[in-house]
Design a protein around this motif. Sequence first.
Motif, short mmCIF file in Angstrom:
data_model
loop_
_atom_site.label_atom_id
_atom_site.label_comp_id
_atom_site.label_asym_id
_atom_site.label_seq_id
_atom_site.Cartn_x
_atom_site.Cartn_y
_atom_site.Cartn_z
N GLN A 238 0.84 -1.21 0.00
CA GLN A 238 0.00 0.00 0.00
C GLN A 238 0.87 1.25 0.00
OE1 GLN A 238 -2.19 -1.20 3.58
NE2 GLN A 238 -4.10 -1.02 2.44
N ASN A 239 1.89 1.25 0.86
CA ASN A 239 2.78 2.41 0.97
C ASN A 239 3.58 2.64 -0.30
OD1 ASN A 239 1.96 3.00 3.58
ND2 ASN A 239 3.57 1.76 4.53
N ILE A 240 4.10 1.58 -0.89
CA ILE A 240 4.89 1.69 -2.12
C ILE A 240 4.05 2.36 -3.21
CG2 ILE A 240 5.87 0.33 -4.04
CD1 ILE A 240 6.87 -1.65 -1.81
N PHE A 241 2.77 1.96 -3.30
CA PHE A 241 1.93 2.55 -4.34
C PHE A 241 1.55 3.99 -4.01
CE2 PHE A 241 -2.21 3.46 -6.33
CZ PHE A 241 -1.82 3.34 -7.66
N THR A 242 1.07 4.24 -2.80
CA THR A 242 0.58 5.59 -2.47
C THR A 242 1.72 6.62 -2.40
OG1 THR A 242 0.58 5.05 -0.10
CG2 THR A 242 -1.50 4.80 -1.29
N LEU A 243 2.95 6.17 -2.20
CA LEU A 243 4.10 7.08 -2.22
C LEU A 243 4.57 7.37 -3.64
CD1 LEU A 243 6.12 5.65 0.81
CD2 LEU A 243 5.01 7.90 0.70
N GLY A 244 3.89 6.74 -4.63
CA GLY A 244 4.21 7.01 -6.03
C GLY A 244 5.39 6.23 -6.57
N ARG A 245 5.75 5.14 -5.90
CA ARG A 245 6.92 4.36 -6.34
C ARG A 245 6.56 3.23 -7.31
NH1 ARG A 245 9.28 2.50 -0.94
NH2 ARG A 245 10.54 1.19 -2.32
N ALA A 246 5.27 2.89 -7.39
CA ALA A 246 4.83 1.82 -8.29
C ALA A 246 3.75 2.33 -9.23
CB ALA A 246 4.30 0.63 -7.49
N ALA A 247 3.66 1.72 -10.41
CA ALA A 247 2.71 2.18 -11.43
C ALA A 247 1.32 1.55 -11.27
CB ALA A 247 3.26 1.87 -12.82
N ILE A 248 1.29 0.28 -10.89
CA ILE A 248 0.03 -0.48 -10.84
C ILE A 248 -0.10 -1.18 -9.50
CG2 ILE A 248 -1.27 -2.41 -11.88
CD1 ILE A 248 0.21 -1.80 -14.53
N TYR A 249 -1.33 -1.26 -9.00
CA TYR A 249 -1.61 -1.94 -7.74
C TYR A 249 -2.79 -2.90 -7.96
CZ TYR A 249 -2.69 -2.55 -2.76
OH TYR A 249 -2.92 -3.07 -1.51
N PRO A 250 -2.58 -4.24 -7.89
CA PRO A 250 -3.70 -5.18 -7.96
C PRO A 250 -4.57 -4.96 -6.73
CG PRO A 250 -1.57 -6.30 -8.16
CD PRO A 250 -1.30 -4.92 -7.67
N ALA A 251 -5.85 -4.68 -6.96
CA ALA A 251 -6.62 -4.06 -5.88
C ALA A 251 -7.98 -4.67 -5.63
CB ALA A 251 -6.81 -2.57 -6.20
N GLY A 252 -8.47 -4.33 -4.47
CA GLY A 252 -9.89 -4.43 -4.17
C GLY A 252 -10.38 -3.01 -3.97
N SER A 253 -11.65 -2.75 -4.28
CA SER A 253 -12.18 -1.39 -4.21
C SER A 253 -12.18 -0.82 -2.79
CB SER A 253 -13.59 -1.35 -4.79
OG SER A 253 -14.45 -2.23 -4.09
N TRP A 254 -12.00 -1.70 -1.79
CA TRP A 254 -11.96 -1.19 -0.41
C TRP A 254 -10.77 -0.26 -0.17
CZ3 TRP A 254 -11.04 -6.39 -1.59
CH2 TRP A 254 -9.73 -6.84 -1.42
N GLU A 255 -9.79 -0.27 -1.09
CA GLU A 255 -8.61 0.61 -0.94
C GLU A 255 -8.94 2.07 -1.24
OE1 GLU A 255 -6.03 -0.72 0.27
OE2 GLU A 255 -5.64 -2.69 -0.57
N ILE A 256 -10.06 2.34 -1.91
CA ILE A 256 -10.30 3.68 -2.46
C ILE A 256 -10.21 4.78 -1.42
CG2 ILE A 256 -12.02 5.17 -3.58
CD1 ILE A 256 -12.91 2.70 -5.21
N SER A 257 -10.93 4.65 -0.32
CA SER A 257 -10.94 5.72 0.70
C SER A 257 -9.54 6.02 1.22
CB SER A 257 -11.86 5.35 1.87
OG SER A 257 -13.19 5.29 1.43
#
Length: 417
Positions: free
Chosen positions: A249-268
């Motif tokens: 989660q941190n790697i993606f939200t800090l802008g270090r990764a391009a894609i995150y395999p997700a569930g929609s619960w991450e949105i908020s």
Amino acid sequence: MNRKFLALALASTALFTSTAYAEDVTLTIESWRNDDLALWQEKIIPAFEASHPGIKLKFTPSAPTEYNAALNSKLDAGSAGDLITCRPFDASLALYDAGHLTDLSDMEAMGNFSDVAKAAWQSDDGSASFCVPMASVIHGFIYNKDAFAEVGVEVPTTEAEFFAALDKFKEDGTYIPMAMGTNDQWEAATMGYQNIGPNYWKGETGRQALLLGVQKLTDEPWVAPYRTLARWGEYLGDGYEAQTYPDSQNIFTLGRAAIYPAGSWEISGFNTQADFEMGAFKPPVQNKGDTCYISDHTDIGIGMNAKTAHPEAARAFLTWVASPEFAEIFGNALPGFFPLSKTPVELEDPLAKEFVSWRGECESTIRSTYQILSRGTPNLENETWGASVAAIKGTESPEDLGKKLQEGLASWYEPQQ
């Protein structure tokens, strides 16, 4: 006692009795979603009470990890609330089988939901529905729009385009192509296998075939997703094997990764933490023009305590939960938790809107392991965690994983024997 005093006493008793009958009915709601307390107090309860004079609501959540045990203790003691928030499938089915939840099949409002939506809170034969569906979560991929623009990558729709996009990010080197680790295991299955798998086993068609014993886990539609996951490892960045769910989660939200395999619960959470614009794309299909399938997984429902003293008021609330008014409040207050009613809800959050739009383009299904297939030992859900990790790491072949899972399921599940 003189007559005058007796008349006064009788009059006061009658007055007290009539006042008591005129008092509001208070319904208590049991839930594990203690993070929703403000939502209930500020939005849901005022909206319901405004349109239902005479019925008051009291939301009394427990901590998520304590909910099942606390609820069962209260039910056994006869002290549980009037309304019971329901987890999907077996935990709630056990409550119904024990006589704790009421069959709501006769409620006209249950017609507001599809068969897939209701399946999480029904008896195995579908004859009884004991919770009103509230919301689901949808699987897909969240991506960094800035990264895509910077590296010149198009949003993929097919698997070939998906891997071409990952290759381009890997060659560029600015971003980790995809943020996911295998340390915690569950996300490899939930955001990996169950995310892409429905396109292989054709959603409900394959899931039902597995339940009936018509298909096996050694069949190509169930083995092929592991073959695809085996290609993921080279795009997850150095040390992904030790990477935890919060790390990803941190790697993606800090802008270090391009894609995150997700569930929609991450949105908020992602909306709060990421300072770049995000988009979402659905699980890529094998070939252009193929029917797409999404995991639109039933997550939360609500039912009636069979021993409530206020069944009519409880049914009034449950009917309202099935209404478009409730769906709109809930869907917008918790973006990423999508109302399950057939009436479309106008969502405000752009990322949530993207996810939910797939319902109109694709066939919906639920996670393949959740209904019935994880009741025995070995538990298929937990076994799928380990299998998905092994596929990504390349420690076992997809064919061997299918064989092992099939043997485990067949050891206790009669239709697969």
